[in-house]
Design an enzyme around this catalytic site. Sequence first.
Site, PDB file in Angstrom:
ATOM      1  N   CYS A 143      17.112   5.764  37.068  1.00  0.00           N
ATOM      2  CA  CYS A 143      17.316   4.529  38.219  1.00  0.00           C
ATOM      3  C   CYS A 143      17.151   3.789  37.135  1.00  0.00           C
ATOM      4  O   CYS A 143      16.408   2.924  37.215  1.00  0.00           O
ATOM      5  CB  CYS A 143      15.659   4.518  38.736  1.00  0.00           C
ATOM      6  N   CYS A 146      15.581   0.158  39.676  1.00  0.00           N
ATOM      7  CA  CYS A 146      14.056   0.188  40.475  1.00  0.00           C
ATOM      8  C   CYS A 146      13.597   1.218  39.667  1.00  0.00           C
ATOM      9  O   CYS A 146      14.167   1.244  38.311  1.00  0.00           O
ATOM     10  CB  CYS A 146      13.974  -0.215  41.572  1.00  0.00           C
ATOM     11  N   SER A 147      13.010   2.075  39.635  1.00  0.00           N
ATOM     12  CA  SER A 147      11.989   3.385  39.568  1.00  0.00           C
ATOM     13  C   SER A 147      12.374   4.250  40.223  1.00  0.00           C
ATOM     14  O   SER A 147      11.217   5.511  40.974  1.00  0.00           O
ATOM     15  CB  SER A 147      10.607   3.100  39.951  1.00  0.00           C
ATOM     16  N   CYS A 148      13.169   4.922  41.256  1.00  0.00           N
ATOM     17  CA  CYS A 148      14.161   6.070  42.122  1.00  0.00           C
ATOM     18  C   CYS A 148      13.253   7.208  41.337  1.00  0.00           C
ATOM     19  O   CYS A 148      13.743   7.165  40.498  1.00  0.00           O
ATOM     20  CB  CYS A 148      14.958   5.815  43.019  1.00  0.00           C
TER      21      CYS A 148
END
Lengths: 243, 221
Positions: A143, A146-148
């Site tokens: 991702c 962000c941090s999906c």
Amino acid sequence: MTQQNTPDNDATNLADPNTDQSRQGSASQQLPREHHQHHHEHHHDHSHLDDTALRVRSLETLLTQKGYIEPEALNVLIDTYENKVGPRNGAKVIAKAWTNDRYRQWLLSDATAAIASLDFSGRQGEHMVVVENTAQVHNMVVCTLCSCYPWPVLGLPPTWYKSAPYRSRVVIDPASVLAEFGVTLEPHKKITVWDSTAEVRYLVLPERPANSEHLTEEQLAALVTRDAMIGTGLPLDSSLVSL
Amino acid sequence: MKGVHDMGGMECFGELELSDTDVHFHHDWEKRVLALCLAMGASGPWNLDKSRSARESLPPSYYLSAGYFRIWFAALENLLLEFSLVSTDELATGTVIDESAKLSVLKASAVPAALLAGSPVERTMPDKPLYQVGERVKVSRTVSKLHTRCPDYVRGCVGVVHLVHGGHVYPDSHAQMQGENPQWLYNIQFNADELWGESRSQAGTVHVDLWQPYLENMEAQ
């Protein structure tokens, strides 16, 4: 217990942690006033760390008193992701796909339903897609924004997955990232990268390990590592199964 | 907008830190931050896209140096202020001064069901998707100056529709609290050399999920 980590060792840092100078740079109208007040009040080495721990506790107390949160709900949330949901879930999905071709087909065509049939579903896994490694293609998931990450099957993302080096480099130079994980692919293989920019979450179906025909689904699941399902690793060697 | 969170393709961050790859939390407060954000995300008037926007709106130097959970914490404080759920004086003192807003609080007993339900974002669309699987599309260079999920590294690039995911809540509207405004969502496949010029060793394709408003019809070029 004493805190071993100084702020500068804090591995949650996105980038190489910087000097105090950059922390002072946090002073901006976009941060709540609290941030810079605290930064200017403390100068010893652990100020950043101690400040945050205190401020988090203070905010939790405030939100509780305001009637916005129930602290016990926080405990349940933490327990869920610390102890209940993790990559063993995903490993069961992969092992089932390796041993049951109808399930594999279902997983590749409707991953959300196929994974839900094993009781893994919900937050951050509402819309799943499974991508299959082949003799020609190796898949990696990132991702960049962000941090999906697919929580119901893998749990919370590891620190490196959320870090700037991983987020920035996988899309442009995936083989160099793999090399840092100690993974070298056969030279003819190409890497396909999946950037999770929407609410669709991707899970890699690795190639079944060689010489694993005699293993049960449960034994196969033990070979499936978290990193193999992100694409930064490969399944363990079948000889490693403890029979 | 193009912010520092939009990192795809940057090469200035060095090697990965892989010393303790199974540790999710380095301090207990990080767990509380995660849980606070999830709990307030359930009861607060904002949404996931707004939360992401709040994190991206932090000062770039802070975003790059503070660490993951400090970013979450700072963004939560900002959301609480922006939506007038707490005041700056309350944040500063940690004590209740103003009247509370009426929120539906996430109870411990409701957590498992809330996590199981999640927040599906697929919506029934009134129209058909403009693009079909296999069709070439170009990513627009004109994107929102505010929150968007169109990464900078694909803007202006040509790719092929790999999947039509369906109608999904549109983050560019949702993050501005302007409703869900669902749009068709596609998975677009790009060749590495289209994105980066000469592609690196073994780099094949990059797949990115993009909403229809981010795309341009090749016929119109």
